[in-house]
Design a protein around this motif. Structure first.
Motif, PDB file in Angstrom:
ATOM      1  N   ALA A  42      -3.916 -11.260  -8.122  1.00 29.29           N
ATOM      2  CA  ALA A  42      -2.886 -10.237  -7.956  1.00 29.29           C
ATOM      3  C   ALA A  42      -1.625 -10.583  -8.737  1.00 29.29           C
ATOM      4  O   ALA A  42      -0.968  -9.698  -9.297  1.00 29.29           O
ATOM      5  CB  ALA A  42      -2.557 -10.071  -6.475  1.00 29.29           C
ATOM      6  N   ASN A  43      -1.290 -11.869  -8.803  1.00 30.87           N
ATOM      7  CA  ASN A  43      -0.081 -12.295  -9.509  1.00 30.87           C
ATOM      8  C   ASN A  43      -0.294 -12.374 -11.014  1.00 30.87           C
ATOM      9  O   ASN A  43       0.603 -12.041 -11.796  1.00 30.87           O
ATOM     10  CB  ASN A  43       0.379 -13.651  -8.978  1.00 30.87           C
ATOM     11  CG  ASN A  43       0.904 -13.563  -7.553  1.00 30.87           C
ATOM     12  OD1 ASN A  43       1.455 -12.537  -7.148  1.00 30.87           O
ATOM     13  ND2 ASN A  43       0.731 -14.632  -6.776  1.00 30.87           N
ATOM     14  N   GLN A  44      -1.477 -12.816 -11.427  1.00 27.84           N
ATOM     15  CA  GLN A  44      -1.733 -12.966 -12.856  1.00 27.84           C
ATOM     16  C   GLN A  44      -2.123 -11.653 -13.525  1.00 27.84           C
ATOM     17  O   GLN A  44      -1.889 -11.472 -14.722  1.00 27.84           O
ATOM     18  CB  GLN A  44      -2.829 -14.014 -13.078  1.00 27.84           C
ATOM     19  CG  GLN A  44      -2.405 -15.429 -12.723  1.00 27.84           C
ATOM     20  CD  GLN A  44      -3.457 -16.463 -13.105  1.00 27.84           C
ATOM     21  OE1 GLN A  44      -4.632 -16.143 -13.298  1.00 27.84           O
ATOM     22  NE2 GLN A  44      -3.033 -17.715 -13.216  1.00 27.84           N
ATOM     23  N   GLN A  45      -2.730 -10.750 -12.754  1.00 22.84           N
ATOM     24  CA  GLN A  45      -3.166  -9.455 -13.281  1.00 22.84           C
ATOM     25  C   GLN A  45      -2.659  -8.337 -12.359  1.00 22.84           C
ATOM     26  O   GLN A  45      -3.431  -7.725 -11.625  1.00 22.84           O
ATOM     27  CB  GLN A  45      -4.696  -9.409 -13.380  1.00 22.84           C
ATOM     28  CG  GLN A  45      -5.316 -10.412 -14.325  1.00 22.84           C
ATOM     29  CD  GLN A  45      -5.096 -10.023 -15.778  1.00 22.84           C
ATOM     30  OE1 GLN A  45      -4.689  -8.906 -16.099  1.00 22.84           O
ATOM     31  NE2 GLN A  45      -5.375 -10.963 -16.685  1.00 22.84           N
ATOM     32  N   PRO A  46      -1.365  -8.047 -12.374  1.00 23.83           N
ATOM     33  CA  PRO A  46      -0.829  -7.043 -11.444  1.00 23.83           C
ATOM     34  C   PRO A  46      -1.461  -5.667 -11.608  1.00 23.83           C
ATOM     35  O   PRO A  46      -1.461  -4.876 -10.659  1.00 23.83           O
ATOM     36  CB  PRO A  46       0.672  -7.024 -11.766  1.00 23.83           C
ATOM     37  CG  PRO A  46       0.806  -7.675 -13.113  1.00 23.83           C
ATOM     38  CD  PRO A  46      -0.311  -8.655 -13.206  1.00 23.83           C
TER      39      PRO A  46
ATOM     40  N   PRO B 221       2.219  -1.049  -4.362  1.00 25.75           N
ATOM     41  CA  PRO B 221       1.130  -2.014  -4.137  1.00 25.75           C
ATOM     42  C   PRO B 221       0.899  -2.204  -2.646  1.00 25.75           C
ATOM     43  O   PRO B 221       1.844  -2.287  -1.862  1.00 25.75           O
ATOM     44  CB  PRO B 221       1.632  -3.292  -4.806  1.00 25.75           C
ATOM     45  CG  PRO B 221       3.108  -3.138  -4.889  1.00 25.75           C
ATOM     46  CD  PRO B 221       3.383  -1.676  -5.026  1.00 25.75           C
ATOM     47  N   LYS B 222      -0.352  -2.281  -2.271  1.00 27.20           N
ATOM     48  CA  LYS B 222      -0.719  -2.349  -0.850  1.00 27.20           C
ATOM     49  C   LYS B 222      -0.917  -3.795  -0.430  1.00 27.20           C
ATOM     50  O   LYS B 222      -1.626  -4.556  -1.079  1.00 27.20           O
ATOM     51  CB  LYS B 222      -1.991  -1.545  -0.597  1.00 27.20           C
ATOM     52  CG  LYS B 222      -2.381  -1.419   0.873  1.00 27.20           C
ATOM     53  CD  LYS B 222      -3.606  -0.513   1.034  1.00 27.20           C
ATOM     54  CE  LYS B 222      -4.043  -0.418   2.485  1.00 27.20           C
ATOM     55  NZ  LYS B 222      -3.053   0.279   3.326  1.00 27.20           N
ATOM     56  N   ARG B 223      -0.287  -4.157   0.689  1.00 28.18           N
ATOM     57  CA  ARG B 223      -0.460  -5.474   1.304  1.00 28.18           C
ATOM     58  C   ARG B 223      -0.820  -5.305   2.774  1.00 28.18           C
ATOM     59  O   ARG B 223      -0.485  -4.295   3.393  1.00 28.18           O
ATOM     60  CB  ARG B 223       0.826  -6.307   1.203  1.00 28.18           C
ATOM     61  CG  ARG B 223       1.062  -6.963  -0.137  1.00 28.18           C
ATOM     62  CD  ARG B 223       2.197  -7.958  -0.066  1.00 28.18           C
ATOM     63  NE  ARG B 223       2.447  -8.605  -1.346  1.00 28.18           N
ATOM     64  CZ  ARG B 223       1.817  -9.707  -1.768  1.00 28.18           C
ATOM     65  NH1 ARG B 223       0.921 -10.283  -0.993  1.00 28.18           N
ATOM     66  NH2 ARG B 223       2.098 -10.229  -2.945  1.00 28.18           N
TER      67      ARG B 223
ATOM     68  N   LEU C  82      -6.762  -6.095  -3.781  1.00 29.02           N
ATOM     69  CA  LEU C  82      -7.220  -5.887  -5.151  1.00 29.02           C
ATOM     70  C   LEU C  82      -8.066  -4.615  -5.212  1.00 29.02           C
ATOM     71  O   LEU C  82      -8.734  -4.264  -4.234  1.00 29.02           O
ATOM     72  CB  LEU C  82      -8.026  -7.086  -5.647  1.00 29.02           C
ATOM     73  CG  LEU C  82      -7.270  -8.311  -6.180  1.00 29.02           C
ATOM     74  CD1 LEU C  82      -6.464  -7.942  -7.417  1.00 29.02           C
ATOM     75  CD2 LEU C  82      -6.358  -8.924  -5.135  1.00 29.02           C
ATOM     76  N   ASP C  83      -8.024  -3.958  -6.355  1.00 23.47           N
ATOM     77  CA  ASP C  83      -8.750  -2.702  -6.541  1.00 23.47           C
ATOM     78  C   ASP C  83     -10.101  -2.998  -7.192  1.00 23.47           C
ATOM     79  O   ASP C  83     -10.161  -3.436  -8.352  1.00 23.47           O
ATOM     80  CB  ASP C  83      -7.922  -1.761  -7.421  1.00 23.47           C
ATOM     81  CG  ASP C  83      -8.450  -0.336  -7.422  1.00 23.47           C
ATOM     82  OD1 ASP C  83      -9.609  -0.133  -7.020  1.00 23.47           O
ATOM     83  OD2 ASP C  83      -7.691   0.564  -7.830  1.00 23.47           O
ATOM     84  N   PHE C  84     -11.175  -2.775  -6.459  1.00 25.41           N
ATOM     85  CA  PHE C  84     -12.502  -3.023  -7.010  1.00 25.41           C
ATOM     86  C   PHE C  84     -12.856  -2.044  -8.134  1.00 25.41           C
ATOM     87  O   PHE C  84     -13.850  -2.242  -8.832  1.00 25.41           O
ATOM     88  CB  PHE C  84     -13.564  -2.935  -5.903  1.00 25.41           C
ATOM     89  CG  PHE C  84     -13.497  -4.048  -4.890  1.00 25.41           C
ATOM     90  CD1 PHE C  84     -13.606  -5.367  -5.284  1.00 25.41           C
ATOM     91  CD2 PHE C  84     -13.317  -3.770  -3.543  1.00 25.41           C
ATOM     92  CE1 PHE C  84     -13.554  -6.397  -4.349  1.00 25.41           C
ATOM     93  CE2 PHE C  84     -13.256  -4.791  -2.597  1.00 25.41           C
ATOM     94  CZ  PHE C  84     -13.366  -6.113  -3.011  1.00 25.41           C
TER      95      PHE C  84
END
Length: 668
Positions: A96-100, A111-113, A126-128
């Motif tokens: 999530a941090n490296q590939q926002p 962004p959903k948490r 993450l979005d599949f």
């Protein structure tokens, strides 16, 4: 399938530096051996996105100095303990941090948490639908190649959330779907979930088609056996009773999974409340009860733990786990190869709706859970069924409150009733808004009562023993007038619907003095109908009068002769399982009383702390024309005196402390 497992969480931040610093391979393996554990799910990749072995795909934890997963596999295998490998799916902080751009976005573009705050401390979804799915599959392939002796793959957080992120938008546009439409987003998310199942399964089966594979969804969705049969090698029923699941969630799920034959284990936790509570412990009595309950419902056991970041095993946890598993191991000869003896089939509302795999799974359906609670508390033996399962083994089918009856189910139920089966319908089950009543219940339907709650005085034969006046039902009724059926009581309407402008008293409006003219229930032949969503009402209110109404109605449908009767208090549970190879039944008795102790993270925490010993518990079991040879407490072998009267076996269990198993051996 191994029956005494541990799910060993290891979610560790890169802010922690002594990762694995106190790992001792010999002590690690010995701890699980001493606790009678036969399988430990260990971590390849955690929710933080860190791998615990060298990797060319992701990143090994920056402070881990050796291949921890290899060391754990070898340490466990040295004691013939299996080691399935865990990879986090939908949560990966590193990715999530490296590939926002791979993050999942809600309909507002945020962004959903977990927890709902985009800037909070919950896990990022993450979005599949993005390249993240290929990244995850490459991680699975790497594990399959480099660790072929791992004993299975466990993928966690495998439900696609509704997304409006850039990759979802792009792909939906290409597919002619409208990403501004919630309906289209749900349709696309369901498709993406299948892509996840397919992609991971291919990554695993390319290297080993026999490798066990499990996708954790947090709750087994009833009505989706097609998916479980196609993609899952087995099922693990996540159900931590001191957290959001509660103690009645696992029996409902187990009674469903057991029927369609998928190998399965229950999954509880050693924690006082929830996953990840390092340094919190439930009482050993609670673990012993939960493992015994898993055996009673036909499952193996898995106990969740969280390994300390330094890699040292927690002695307190494994003392309690070892005690529970020692009892389970001794009892396994009386659990393996058994099947449930049920005289009631509970047709699931959730199953009739065929729910999708989109979004965070709920853990309950009010009607299903209310019905299961009534059956558990009433000591009835039952299975939970989809609408297309075989109904013929059951004396009674219950369709609680809101079961959708399509043409195929209608035909199956007509055939079942014609062959002598009994049917209990409640609320909207068996009703169609356009067609009206779908079954001949001996009444006419006049629509729903416009009041949100009304009153009922049921027939004396089925109402609670302590009730002589109309009871408030907490829900409205369906209006029926009896034609050629037998009335089961009358409905009383309130004087008016409570509102800010119209109210009387503290809560609901009092009833009118005279009945409304509509019936509270009706029976014709083998079909019984109650006009209220009574199972949901019990789940909502916990009203004892409604519980006893339902128990007595069910008992009347069974002609007063259930499969088993036991002299247990309300909190007691009973199952009867048959072992055909051994020619015996095993009666499982459970009794513990969870107590409300606090509230954590929005959950009522109700742990089991101690056992109350019960003596001379009476059991009355239907045995047909079989001849009983012996009755014994197992595994101790203590003999029990018994009588047989009118094809019913009667005996008393001398002592029950938490759980007891009684073997009924039939003459061969």
């Amino acid at each position: 399938m191994r029956l005494r497992q541990v799910h060993l969480d290891f979610h560790t931040s890169d802010l922690i530096e002594d990762i694995g610093s106190r790992f001792d391979a010999k002590a690690f393996g010995q701890a699980f051996k001493d606790a009678d554990v036969d399988s430990v799910t260990i971590f390849s990749k955690c929710h933080h996105g860190h791998s615990y072995h060298p990797t060319a795909i992701g990143r090994m934890h920056p402070h881990l100095k050796f291949d921890l997963m290899r060391a754990q596999i070898d340490a466990l295998h040295a004691h013939n303990i299996k080691a399935p490998l865990y990879l986090s799916g939908g949560w990966d902080e590193l990715a999530a941090n490296q590939q926002p751009g791979w993050r999942l976005m809600d309909e507002n573009g945020l962004p959903k948490r977990v927890g709902g705050d985009p800037l909070g401390d919950g896990w990022a979804y993450l979005d599949f639908a993005s390249p993240y799915l290929d990244y995850l599959c490459q991680q699975v392939k790497e594990v399959m190649v480099n660790y072929p002796d791992g004993d299975g793959i466990f993928i966690d957080i495998t439900y696609q959330q509704l997304s409006a992120g850039p990759w979802t938008q792009q792909r939906m546009d290409a597919a002619g779907l409208d990403w501004e439409s919630a309906e289209d987003r749900a349709k696309f998310a369901e498709q993406v979930n299948y892509e996840l199942f397919e992609g991971v399964q291919q990554a695993v089966h390319k290297h080993d088609p026999n490798k066990p594979l499990f996708f954790n969804l947090g709750h087994v969705r009833r009505g989706r056996r097609d998916v479980y049969k196609r993609y899952f090698s087995h099922l693990e029923l996540e159900s931590l009773p001191t957290a959001k699941w509660g103690y009645d969630h696992f029996p409902l799920s187990a009674r469903y999974v057991d029927v369609f034959g998928e190998p399965f284990i229950g999954m509880t936790g050693k924690f006082h409340h929830l996953w990840g509570e390092i340094g919190s412990y439930k009482a050993p009595q609670a673990l012993a009860y939960e493992v015994a309950a898993m055996q009673a419902y036909g499952a193996g056991a898995s106990i969740g733990d969280h390994l300390h970041p330094n890699g040292a095993v927690d002695a307190t946890s494994y003392k309690a786990i070892g005690a529970a598993y020692a009892e389970a191991k001794a009892a396994e000869p009386w659990t393996i190869g058994s099947r449930n003896r049920a005289d009631i089939g509970l047709v699931s509302v959730e199953g009739s709706r065929r729910p999708g795999f989109v979004g965070t799974p709920g853990t309950s359906n009010a009607a299903d859970e209310g019905a299961a609670r009534v059956l558990l508390e009433g000591k009835f033996t039952f299975d939970v069924l989809d609408t297309d399962m075989d109904f013929s083994p059951y004396r009674l089918l219950i369709l609680p409150d809101e079961v959708i009856v399509d043409n195929a189910l209608k035909l199956a139920l007509d055939t079942y009733v014609a062959q002598g089966g009994k049917l209990l319908l409640t609320g909207q089950s068996g009703l169609d808004a356009d067609k009206g009543l779908l079954f001949d219940i001996g009444a006419e339907w006049h629509g729903a009562n416009p009041y949100s709650g009304d009153y009922a005085l049921h027939d004396a034969a089925i109402r609670a023993d302590f009730v002589a006046d109309p009871i408030y039902m907490y829900v409205g009724s369906e209006r029926i007038s009896v034609t050629d059926g037998q009335s089961l009581g009358v409905v009383y309407d309130p004087y008016f619907e409570r509102s800010p402008k119209h109210f009387s008293g503290h809560v609901h409006t009092p009833r009118r003095s005279d009945p409304s003219g509509y019936a509270a229930g009706v029976r014709k032949g083998n079909i019984t109908y109650l006009a209220h969503k009574a199972f949901s009402a019990y789940r909502q209110s916990g009203a004892v009068a409604i519980l006893e109404l339902l128990e007595k109605t069910i008992l009347s449908c069974l002609d007063g002769a259930p499969n088993v009767r036991v002299g247990l208090p309300r909190a007691g549970r009973v199952t009867v399982r048959h072992q055909p190879v051994e020619g015996r039944d095993v009666v499982h008795l459970l009794f513990a009383q969870p107590a409300l102790r606090g509230e954590l993270r929005g959950d009522n925490v109700q742990p089991i702390q101690d056992f109350v010993t019960l003596s001379d518990v009476a059991v009355d079991l239907a045995i047909g024309n079989r001849e009983v040879e012996t009755v014994r407490v197992v595994p101790s072998g203590e003999a029990i005196d018994f009588d047989v009267v009118d094809q019913r076996l009667r005996f008393k269990v001398p002592r029950l402390e938490g759980a007891a198993k009684i073997e009924v051996q039939y003459r061969q």
